[in-house]
Design an enzyme around this catalytic site. Structure first.
Site, PDB file in Angstrom:
ATOM      1  N   TYR A  84      -2.843  -1.166   0.654  1.00 41.74           N
ATOM      2  CA  TYR A  84      -1.555  -1.616   1.015  1.00 41.74           C
ATOM      3  C   TYR A  84      -0.781  -1.825  -0.661  1.00 41.74           C
ATOM      4  O   TYR A  84       0.307  -1.234  -0.962  1.00 41.74           O
ATOM      5  CB  TYR A  84      -0.998  -2.242   2.010  1.00 41.74           C
ATOM      6  CG  TYR A  84       0.582  -2.654   2.177  1.00 41.74           C
ATOM      7  CD1 TYR A  84       1.043  -1.791   2.890  1.00 41.74           C
ATOM      8  CD2 TYR A  84       1.057  -3.949   1.434  1.00 41.74           C
ATOM      9  CE1 TYR A  84       2.701  -1.976   2.890  1.00 41.74           C
ATOM     10  CE2 TYR A  84       2.344  -4.183   1.889  1.00 41.74           C
ATOM     11  CZ  TYR A  84       3.060  -3.042   2.420  1.00 41.74           C
ATOM     12  OH  TYR A  84       4.500  -3.223   2.690  1.00 41.74           O
TER      13      TYR A  84
ATOM     14  N   LYS B 214       2.018   0.310  -2.916  1.00 39.07           N
ATOM     15  CA  LYS B 214       3.280  -0.212  -3.317  1.00 39.07           C
ATOM     16  C   LYS B 214       3.183  -0.566  -4.691  1.00 39.07           C
ATOM     17  O   LYS B 214       4.477  -0.293  -5.512  1.00 39.07           O
ATOM     18  CB  LYS B 214       3.559  -1.929  -2.341  1.00 39.07           C
ATOM     19  CG  LYS B 214       3.680  -1.693  -1.129  1.00 39.07           C
ATOM     20  CD  LYS B 214       4.660  -0.655  -0.726  1.00 39.07           C
ATOM     21  CE  LYS B 214       5.086  -0.361   0.910  1.00 39.07           C
ATOM     22  NZ  LYS B 214       6.228   0.437   1.136  1.00 39.07           N
TER      23      LYS B 214
END
Length: 233
Positions: free
Chosen positions: A158, A162
């Site tokens: 994750y 990002k």
């Protein structure tokens, strides 16, 4: 009227962002993979449902065709759809398949959306793209012991996704200077994505996304934004 499309808009930050922009007078397409979820959200919000899966090229193209047929232009695209990859785990247990699944949704999904919708955005007099990012993808924040992001353990896919969204944003902003293209960190918001562990409400988290969606032609582009404005990455 301003025409806006929000991916992953059937719940959480996407739903609240849609609610605030409908209140601001936008025509909002609430996009979701599940037709029933898209319809339910649209009915609740007074918006338009759009069945769209950011991991499927044909689905994204079909969405662009529909918006073109119904409005001929897209003024605001909010790339909100994302997955967390299953939450914390020992980094050594993250497989290539785990990483690929998260990148396909969180990063490649944005590329699919921009590839399909850039022509419609360029027809707008003030085309805006908001990519929903995270402080977990910020070098400065994960190295700052005063920031909560530096204390989040055992996450790989994750935060990496990002971080990629931030550079993706910069490159598109450089290539399309007539558009306003920014990445927004909503902050630690309590949503299903993080098991409701965030300390902010969805109303608070959606606020900087909405602010970026309402920026004018002279507003910033290629920047990392949060509730305080432009932030170092």
């Amino acid at each position: 009227m301003t025409t806006t499309l929000i991916t992953g808009a059937n719940k959480g930050l996407g739903f609240e962002t849609a609610r605030q922009l409908v209140s601001a007078g936008h025509i909002v397409y609430v996009a979701a993979r599940n037709p029933a979820h898209a319809q339910r959200a649209a009915d609740e919000l007074g918006a338009l449902p759009l069945v769209l899966d950011v991991t499927d090229d044909a689905s994204v193209r079909a969405g662009a065709v529909r918006v073109a047929e119904e409005h001929g232009v897209l003024d605001v695209l909010i790339n909100n759809a994302g997955i967390n990859g299953g939450g914390p785990q020992p980094l050594g247990e993250c497989t290539g398949s785990d990483m690929a699944a998260v990148l396909d949704t969180n990063v490649v999904g944005i590329v699919r959306m921009l590839h399909a919708f850039l022509p419609l955005l360029q027809r707008s007099g003030n085309g805006i793209v908001v990519n929903v990012g995270s402080g977990l993808g910020s070098f400065a924040r994960v190295h700052d012991p005063e920031r909560a992001e530096s204390r989040v353990p055992s996450l790989l896919a994750y935060p990496v996704s990002k971080a990629a969204v931030s550079m993706l944003t910069v490159q598109y902003a450089r290539a399309y200077p007539s558009l306003r293209i920014n990445v927004v960190d909503p902050g630690p918001t309590a949503t299903d994505l993080n098991g409701r562990q965030g300390v902010q409400s969805v109303e608070q988290g959606a606020a900087p996304i909405v602010q970026a969606a309402l920026t004018g032609p002279q507003g910033p582009t290629g920047t990392f934004l949060d509730a305080e404005g432009i932030s170092p990455w």
